[in-house]
Design a protein around this motif. Structure first.
Motif, PDB file in Angstrom:
ATOM      1  N   PRO A 150       0.824  -1.206   0.000  1.00 44.41           N
ATOM      2  CA  PRO A 150       0.000   0.000   0.000  1.00 44.41           C
ATOM      3  C   PRO A 150       0.864   1.264   0.000  1.00 44.41           C
ATOM      4  O   PRO A 150       2.034   1.247   0.386  1.00 44.41           O
ATOM      5  CB  PRO A 150      -0.796  -0.120   1.305  1.00 44.41           C
ATOM      6  N   VAL A 151       0.267   2.330  -0.463  1.00 50.35           N
ATOM      7  CA  VAL A 151       0.959   3.618  -0.496  1.00 50.35           C
ATOM      8  C   VAL A 151       1.248   4.083   0.939  1.00 50.35           C
ATOM      9  O   VAL A 151       0.370   4.036   1.804  1.00 50.35           O
ATOM     10  CB  VAL A 151       0.102   4.675  -1.221  1.00 50.35           C
ATOM     11  N   ARG A 152       2.492   4.491   1.171  1.00 55.78           N
ATOM     12  CA  ARG A 152       2.850   5.048   2.485  1.00 55.78           C
ATOM     13  C   ARG A 152       2.613   6.550   2.438  1.00 55.78           C
ATOM     14  O   ARG A 152       3.341   7.282   1.790  1.00 55.78           O
ATOM     15  CB  ARG A 152       4.315   4.756   2.826  1.00 55.78           C
ATOM     16  N   ALA A 153       1.598   6.996   3.126  1.00 55.11           N
ATOM     17  CA  ALA A 153       1.229   8.416   3.118  1.00 55.11           C
ATOM     18  C   ALA A 153       1.635   9.083   4.431  1.00 55.11           C
ATOM     19  O   ALA A 153       1.566   8.472   5.507  1.00 55.11           O
ATOM     20  CB  ALA A 153      -0.278   8.565   2.906  1.00 55.11           C
ATOM     21  N   ARG A 157      -9.969   5.034   3.853  1.00 54.76           N
ATOM     22  CA  ARG A 157     -10.833   4.881   2.682  1.00 54.76           C
ATOM     23  C   ARG A 157     -10.020   4.646   1.416  1.00 54.76           C
ATOM     24  O   ARG A 157     -10.433   3.910   0.505  1.00 54.76           O
ATOM     25  CB  ARG A 157     -11.728   6.119   2.509  1.00 54.76           C
ATOM     26  N   LEU A 158      -8.851   5.300   1.315  1.00 56.57           N
ATOM     27  CA  LEU A 158      -8.014   5.193   0.120  1.00 56.57           C
ATOM     28  C   LEU A 158      -7.093   3.980   0.168  1.00 56.57           C
ATOM     29  O   LEU A 158      -6.393   3.691  -0.821  1.00 56.57           O
ATOM     30  CB  LEU A 158      -7.177   6.464  -0.048  1.00 56.57           C
ATOM     31  N   GLY A 159      -7.041   3.304   1.301  1.00 56.42           N
ATOM     32  CA  GLY A 159      -6.165   2.137   1.427  1.00 56.42           C
ATOM     33  C   GLY A 159      -4.715   2.507   1.651  1.00 56.42           C
ATOM     34  O   GLY A 159      -3.820   1.691   1.371  1.00 56.42           O
ATOM     35  N   PHE A 160      -4.456   3.706   2.127  1.00 58.52           N
ATOM     36  CA  PHE A 160      -3.086   4.157   2.385  1.00 58.52           C
ATOM     37  C   PHE A 160      -2.625   3.665   3.759  1.00 58.52           C
ATOM     38  O   PHE A 160      -3.421   3.546   4.697  1.00 58.52           O
ATOM     39  CB  PHE A 160      -2.990   5.691   2.366  1.00 58.52           C
ATOM     40  N   LYS A 161      -1.336   3.404   3.850  1.00 55.41           N
ATOM     41  CA  LYS A 161      -0.711   3.110   5.133  1.00 55.41           C
ATOM     42  C   LYS A 161      -0.173   4.420   5.715  1.00 55.41           C
ATOM     43  O   LYS A 161       0.612   5.108   5.060  1.00 55.41           O
ATOM     44  CB  LYS A 161       0.432   2.121   4.954  1.00 55.41           C
ATOM     45  N   VAL A 162      -0.599   4.755   6.919  1.00 57.92           N
ATOM     46  CA  VAL A 162      -0.185   6.029   7.526  1.00 57.92           C
ATOM     47  C   VAL A 162       1.236   5.913   8.048  1.00 57.92           C
ATOM     48  O   VAL A 162       1.556   5.006   8.831  1.00 57.92           O
ATOM     49  CB  VAL A 162      -1.135   6.437   8.671  1.00 57.92           C
ATOM     50  N   GLY A 163       2.070   6.811   7.579  1.00 61.73           N
ATOM     51  CA  GLY A 163       3.440   6.883   8.080  1.00 61.73           C
ATOM     52  C   GLY A 163       3.541   7.926   9.185  1.00 61.73           C
ATOM     53  O   GLY A 163       2.844   7.862  10.191  1.00 61.73           O
ATOM     54  N   GLU A 164       4.377   8.906   8.958  1.00 65.30           N
ATOM     55  CA  GLU A 164       4.575   9.950   9.973  1.00 65.30           C
ATOM     56  C   GLU A 164       3.453  10.985   9.912  1.00 65.30           C
ATOM     57  O   GLU A 164       2.818  11.184   8.863  1.00 65.30           O
ATOM     58  CB  GLU A 164       5.923  10.637   9.765  1.00 65.30           C
ATOM     59  N   VAL A 165       3.251  11.652  11.034  1.00 69.78           N
ATOM     60  CA  VAL A 165       2.300  12.773  11.118  1.00 69.78           C
ATOM     61  C   VAL A 165       3.099  14.026  11.457  1.00 69.78           C
ATOM     62  O   VAL A 165       3.798  14.074  12.474  1.00 69.78           O
ATOM     63  CB  VAL A 165       1.218  12.529  12.181  1.00 69.78           C
ATOM     64  N   PHE A 166       3.020  15.017  10.589  1.00 70.27           N
ATOM     65  CA  PHE A 166       3.740  16.277  10.788  1.00 70.27           C
ATOM     66  C   PHE A 166       2.737  17.367  11.167  1.00 70.27           C
ATOM     67  O   PHE A 166       1.686  17.494  10.535  1.00 70.27           O
ATOM     68  CB  PHE A 166       4.502  16.673   9.519  1.00 70.27           C
ATOM     69  N   SER A 167       3.088  18.142  12.183  1.00 68.26           N
ATOM     70  CA  SER A 167       2.145  19.133  12.703  1.00 68.26           C
ATOM     71  C   SER A 167       2.823  20.482  12.889  1.00 68.26           C
ATOM     72  O   SER A 167       3.977  20.554  13.354  1.00 68.26           O
ATOM     73  CB  SER A 167       1.587  18.649  14.048  1.00 68.26           C
ATOM     74  N   ALA A 211       2.941   9.897  -0.654  1.00 70.60           N
ATOM     75  CA  ALA A 211       1.731  10.699  -0.831  1.00 70.60           C
ATOM     76  C   ALA A 211       1.579  11.586   0.396  1.00 70.60           C
ATOM     77  O   ALA A 211       2.077  11.256   1.481  1.00 70.60           O
ATOM     78  CB  ALA A 211       0.499   9.819  -1.018  1.00 70.60           C
ATOM     79  N   VAL A 212       0.896  12.691   0.218  1.00 72.10           N
ATOM     80  CA  VAL A 212       0.649  13.624   1.322  1.00 72.10           C
ATOM     81  C   VAL A 212      -0.852  13.728   1.526  1.00 72.10           C
ATOM     82  O   VAL A 212      -1.610  13.928   0.565  1.00 72.10           O
ATOM     83  CB  VAL A 212       1.235  15.023   1.025  1.00 72.10           C
ATOM     84  N   VAL A 213      -1.280  13.588   2.766  1.00 74.19           N
ATOM     85  CA  VAL A 213      -2.689  13.725   3.116  1.00 74.19           C
ATOM     86  C   VAL A 213      -2.829  14.872   4.102  1.00 74.19           C
ATOM     87  O   VAL A 213      -2.092  14.945   5.101  1.00 74.19           O
ATOM     88  CB  VAL A 213      -3.247  12.420   3.734  1.00 74.19           C
ATOM     89  N   CYS A 214      -3.775  15.777   3.817  1.00 72.24           N
ATOM     90  CA  CYS A 214      -4.008  16.922   4.704  1.00 72.24           C
ATOM     91  C   CYS A 214      -5.514  17.133   4.842  1.00 72.24           C
ATOM     92  O   CYS A 214      -6.313  16.551   4.107  1.00 72.24           O
ATOM     93  CB  CYS A 214      -3.332  18.182   4.171  1.00 72.24           C
ATOM     94  N   TRP A 215      -5.913  17.943   5.774  1.00 72.91           N
ATOM     95  CA  TRP A 215      -7.335  18.197   5.999  1.00 72.91           C
ATOM     96  C   TRP A 215      -7.909  19.045   4.871  1.00 72.91           C
ATOM     97  O   TRP A 215      -8.992  18.806   4.383  1.00 72.91           O
ATOM     98  CB  TRP A 215      -7.509  18.883   7.354  1.00 72.91           C
TER      99      TRP A 215
END
Length: 478
Positions: free
Chosen positions: A9-12, A42-52, A77-81
């Protein structure tokens, strides 16, 4: 196109940000992260790090540590709100495009950065986000300006020391500390002394509490003592706009005296410490025998000495004080002294002339300090103008009380010179200083290669008697 590693899976990575976190609890970024994780599922992505980046704007050019770490993490990939949480200006978007990955937003859909059309859309969206940010900033600035002109408090920030959370109601204990701190500075104490006093009293700056600090800093104390807020004035970007809708804690003359003292560049450049009350007999009175400047008290290798700024002299303080006092007393004990004093003193009344002269001199120095602070850019024109008006009113009042007074130091008409001589040991330091300056010219001499233990008092100190009629040297060295 989203980068893949093998068939997994994509590492996001997730990026969250809010511009202002007034509570410091990071609830906003936590809510964003929750929705981002739901999108990844929902997208099937694997969550990597969370940057805040909590409580950091993306539109003002500030460095965002979380954003910088994201760029360095080489994500797939990058996921944001929302995309405006990630980028608000074009230069940041171009750095994201350079990663060669796609951006997925929980509230704004997918930005396909792999095609020219997708990149064009992304640049357009970002351009409009920049435009809206600038428009919002202008609207907010106009609203803040109107509020300032109406004297309304700016309540969006941390409450000011001395006032409660509504920025209007006075906190009695803090207001009393501000008044006491002002009095300390006007009496010659340092910002360090005020900071220690406030800290030891258990008082804390609201800003330092927010930053996790436990003690007052010198800058924090100074910012409080010179703020126009405390004389009931509303400012906007450093300029006084109107009278405020809250009560003052300090009076005008005290405030502008503080501004003059604490903003004067001489205070920090080795020059005279403006507004300081003398704590030694000869500071500001005795002269250096080399450069002619007045000396100040200081320490040298464990010994209290007098010296000029260039340290031409290091005269032991006890030697100089003793010689100056003895010479002054000897002058006052001479047969011609009392008739001369009575003649000069005629019509002078019993006013405390030394105190009045000191007050007039102090106010004039503060006026000069205010002008110098403006010239150096430490204060603005409106502060200098208002301060000058307040200090000139104080000067006129002091000078009117001084009118008709000869300038002779305090003298009890009942006991006269005899009473002064008899009670000299218990005479207050300001009065002693006045008589020493009235009667003598004290010059401190350099060692010229001699060791201090081999020097006599006369080697250290040369004293001339003044002509009491003209207050000029008569050339009689003693």
């Amino acid at each position: 196109m989203t980068k893949r590693q093998g068939d997994g899976p994509v590492r996001a990575v997730i990026y969250v940000r809010i511009s202002k976190d007034l509570t410091g609890e990071q609830l906003g970024v936590a809510r964003q992260e929750e929705e981002c994780r739901e999108l990844c599922a929902r997208l099937g992505f694997k969550v990597g790090e969370v940057f805040s980046d909590n409580d950091i704007s993306a539109a003002r050019g500030k460095v965002r540590p979380g954003f910088e770490a994201l760029l360095a993490s080489r994500p797939e990939a990058v996921v944001c709100w929302h995309t405006d949480r990630l980028v608000r200006v074009t230069k940041d978007l171009e750095r994201v495009i350079a990663l060669g990955v796609n951006v997925h937003a929980a509230r704004a859909g997918h930005l396909d950065l792999s095609t020219p059309a997708g990149r064009a859309v992304a640049r357009t969206v970002t351009a409009w986000a920049t435009y809206e940010g600038e428009q919002k900033a202008e609207r907010q600035a106009l609203s803040n300006l109107q509020a300032a002109k109406a004297g309304k408090p700016y309540t969006a920030g941390i409450r000011p020391f001395g006032y409660s959370e509504d920025h209007v109601t006075i906190v009695p204990a803090e207001a009393e500390a501000i008044r006491a701190g002002a009095s300390m500075i006007l009496s010659g104490d340092s910002l360090s002394a005020v900071a220690r006093t406030w800290t030891e009293a258990g008082l804390r700056s609201p800003r330092s509490i927010a930053a996790g600090a436990n003690a007052w800093t010198l800058r924090g104390v100074k910012n409080v003592l010179i703020s126009p807020r405390y004389i009931g004035l509303r400012t906007y970007r450093g300029e006084v706009m109107s009278e405020a809708q809250w009560s003052a804690i300090l009076d005008d003359s005290t405030h502008y005296a503080l501004v003059s003292i604490l903003s004067n560049p001489d205070r920090f450049s080795g020059g005279p410490r403006t507004g300081r009350t003398a704590t030694t007999l000869l500071s500001g009175i005795a002269l250096c025998g080399v450069c002619g400047e007045t000396v100040s008290g200081r320490g040298y290798r464990g010994t209290k000495i007098y010296g000029c700024r260039q340290t031409h002299t290091r005269t032991p303080r006890d030697v100089a004080d003793q010689r100056a006092e003895r010479t002054t007393l000897a002058r006052m004990a001479r047969p011609d002294f009392l008739p001369t004093v009575l003649t000069v003193h005629a019509g002078g009344g019993d006013a405390d002339t030394a105190r009045l002269h000191a007050e007039v001199k102090s106010v004039r120095e503060r006026l000069d300090g205010l002008a110098l602070a403006y010239a150096e850019g430490a204060i603005n024109l409106s502060q200098m103008t208002a301060g000058s008006q307040a200090l000139r009113a104080s000067l006129e009042n002091a000078e009117s009380r001084l009118s008709g007074v000869t300038g002779l130091p305090p003298l009890d008409p009942a006991t006269g010179i005899a009473g002064l001589l008899e009670g000299w040991t218990g005479t207050p330091l300001p009065v002693k200083r006045s008589w020493v300056q009235f009667c003598t010219i004290v010059t401190l001499m350099p060692a010229n290669g001699k060791h201090a233990r081999n020097m006599t008092p006369s080697d250290h100190v040369s004293i001339d008697w003044r002509d009491l009629d003209s207050s000029e040297r008569d050339g009689q060295a003693v």
